[in-house]
Design a protein around this motif. Structure first.
Motif, PDB file in Angstrom:
ATOM      1  N   VAL A  76       0.868  -1.180   0.000  1.00  0.00           N
ATOM      2  CA  VAL A  76       0.000   0.000   0.000  1.00  0.00           C
ATOM      3  C   VAL A  76       0.904   1.229   0.000  1.00  0.00           C
ATOM      4  O   VAL A  76       1.759   1.373   0.879  1.00  0.00           O
ATOM      5  CB  VAL A  76      -0.900   0.011   1.262  1.00  0.00           C
ATOM      6  N   PRO A 117       0.877  -5.487  20.322  1.00  0.00           N
ATOM      7  CA  PRO A 117       2.018  -6.286  20.781  1.00  0.00           C
ATOM      8  C   PRO A 117       1.561  -7.641  21.319  1.00  0.00           C
ATOM      9  O   PRO A 117       0.372  -7.983  21.241  1.00  0.00           O
ATOM     10  CB  PRO A 117       2.576  -5.415  21.913  1.00  0.00           C
ATOM     11  N   SER A 118       2.472  -8.385  21.906  1.00  0.00           N
ATOM     12  CA  SER A 118       2.137  -9.658  22.528  1.00  0.00           C
ATOM     13  C   SER A 118       1.036  -9.406  23.567  1.00  0.00           C
ATOM     14  O   SER A 118       1.106  -8.396  24.283  1.00  0.00           O
ATOM     15  CB  SER A 118       3.387 -10.214  23.222  1.00  0.00           C
ATOM     16  N   PRO A 119      -0.007 -10.163  23.639  1.00  0.00           N
ATOM     17  CA  PRO A 119      -0.264 -11.478  23.058  1.00  0.00           C
ATOM     18  C   PRO A 119      -1.099 -11.426  21.771  1.00  0.00           C
ATOM     19  O   PRO A 119      -2.078 -12.164  21.620  1.00  0.00           O
ATOM     20  CB  PRO A 119      -1.058 -12.155  24.166  1.00  0.00           C
ATOM     21  N   GLY A 120      -0.679 -10.561  20.839  1.00  0.00           N
ATOM     22  CA  GLY A 120      -1.459 -10.374  19.614  1.00  0.00           C
ATOM     23  C   GLY A 120      -1.624 -11.641  18.802  1.00  0.00           C
ATOM     24  O   GLY A 120      -2.631 -11.810  18.096  1.00  0.00           O
TER      25      GLY A 120
END
Ligand SMILES: Cc1cc2nc3c(=O)[nH]c(=O)nc-3n(C[C@H](O)[C@H](O)[C@H](O)COP(=O)(O)OP(=O)(O)OC[C@H]3O[C@@H](n4cnc5c(N)ncnc54)[C@H](O)[C@@H]3O)c2cc1C
Length: 404
Positions: A164, A378-381
């Motif tokens: 994009v 971010p984690s826990p994404g």
């Protein structure tokens, strides 16, 4: 926009809700960045502020992810983990974590004495430990491939090698311009475009830049934090049973160097967290000067380093010294030597930072008419990707309602 776990899961969710979806990903394969450069842990919601989106998404997310893995026969295991207080001074923080986990509705959490903990992980050294039975391991690259198959089965389109490069608001739609493969420029070298009623930005390490293309001016910046993993020598294979984590610094969203049994076999140690030389610079041999300039001219980064000088210095040493890394792991599992560590993968976290140097801990979204941006995931994404996708699909409705 963006074919990591969150973009893929969102495309899948929108297709299931009856929308016609095209996913665009700049790399030749999906899941090439954070989604395949992570610890492979199924997080159950231990660390996160009760009531935050992150806590909700983690708790919902691990349930939907384990169910998904079971249905799709994706290898995974709920093996449990120990959060180890290496020193008695860490016990109050460990107990605070227990309370947080309980407030988030986690089951089976228990504080163990050193003897009890050693029955689970005989090689650790600890003053006490917190047992977290609901956590597990999975291969997220496998999950990403499965999402891709779902999207295809649901009739969605995936355009790879499609970056994009422009976003133009039309009366009731957005025109998404895509760069010709290999082209580095932004506008001007568009190869193709897509007109869409709704656009969702899941650009991970590039999400703030994509947001700017749409005219949004987020004041927070993605600062790329690189984490190095090391593979532990096979002589440790039977001595590290599952997941061994330190008690984290509550002010930082990073969990600290941990030991992870991988679902594909082997034990990984890491990651540390230090500024990457580029948002996608996995080794120090590929710096990206534009990204580096962006980071070092952002006042937030300097304020962050001034706020945490000891952490910054420690992470710098961890980055460049295998010996220091081995010493760090020895706090949890004594006896690991530098020779036991063989360089593994590295991952780069897309961490949103405020101009005052504080780190955005929660998932962060921004709405525009017909457009939804994920500005911090971010984690826990990875664990929570299906739950986040459900949330984003609901939020997308709000973005559509903003179209006059
Ligand atoms: C070191 C590390 C360890 C982690 N450990 C865990 C863990 O154990 N468990 C857990 O649950 N989570 C973990 N995480 C977090 C988890 O990996 C992420 O939250 C998740 O992968 C984010 O997914 P994403 O889709 O937002 O980002 P990404 O996977 O980074 O995907 C973003 C995508 O957007 C694409 N893109 C960017 N710009 C453009 C553009 N202009 N046009 C088109 N496409 C574009 C990129 O190429 C990329 O594929 C970890 C993360 C890291 C870095």
């Amino acid at each position: 926009m963006g074919g990591g776990l969150i973009g893929l899961a969102t495309a899948r969710e929108l297709l299931q809700r009856g929308l016609k979806v095209t996913l665009v990903e700049k790399e030749p394969r999906p899941g090439a960045h954070q989604s395949s450069h992570n610890s492979g842990v199924l997080h159950c919601g231990l660390y996160y502020q009760p009531g935050s989106l992150k806590a909700r998404m983690a708790v919902e997310g691990i349930a939907s992810m384990t169910q998904y893995c079971a249905e799709k026969r994706i290898p995974h295991e709920i093996c449990g983990k120990l959060v180890v207080a290496a020193d008695p001074s860490e016990i109050p923080r460990m107990e605070a974590l227990l309370e947080r986990g309980k407030a988030n509705g986690l089951l089976g959490l228990e504080c163990l004495t050193s003897e009890q903990a050693k029955r689970i992980e005989p090689s650790i050294r600890c003053a006490a430990a917190l047992r977290v039975p609901q956590e597990g391991i999975v291969d997220y690259a496998f999950v990403a491939r499965s999402y891709v198959q779902d999207i295809k089965d649901l009739g969605g389109a995936i355009w790879l090698a499609s970056r994009v490069c422009s976003l133009e608001k039309q009366r009731k739609t957005w025109r998404v311009g895509l760069a010709a493969p290999g082209s580095l420029s932004t506008k001007g070298q568009e190869a193709e475009s897509i007109v869409a009623d709704l656009v969702v930005n899941c650009g991970g390490l590039q999400c703030d830049r994509i947001a700017r293309l749409s005219g949004l001016r987020p004041e927070n910046r993605i600062v790329p934090f690189r984490g190095q993993y090391w593979k532990l020598h096979s002589r440790w294979q039977d001595r590290v049973k599952n997941l061994i984590y330190p008690v984290p610094n509550p002010e930082l969203p990073f969990l600290g160097v941990h030991l992870t049994r991988m679902i594909q076999g082997g034990i990984e140690v890491g990651p540390n967290a230090f500024l990457a030389l580029g948002r996608e610079s996995y080794t120090f041999l590929q710096p990206n000067l534009k990204d580096l300039w962006d980071a070092i001219t952002f006042p937030g980064l300097w304020r962050f380093m001034l706020k945490y000088p000891k952490v910054t210095l420690h992470e710098l040493f961890l980055t460049f010294s295998r010996r220091v890394f081995a010493k760090e792991v020895c706090r949890l599992v004594p006896g690991i030597t530098p020779d036991d560590l063989q360089m593994g993968i590295s991952g780069i976290r897309a961490q949103s930072m405020r101009p005052d140097g504080s780190l955005v801990q929660d998932f962060d979204l921004a709405h525009q008419p017909g457009m939804l941006h994920v500005l911090n995931a971010p984690s826990p994404g990875a664990t929570a990707s299906l739950a986040i996708a459900g949330h984003l699909a609901n939020e997308a409705q709000k973005a559509l309602e903003m179209v006059s």
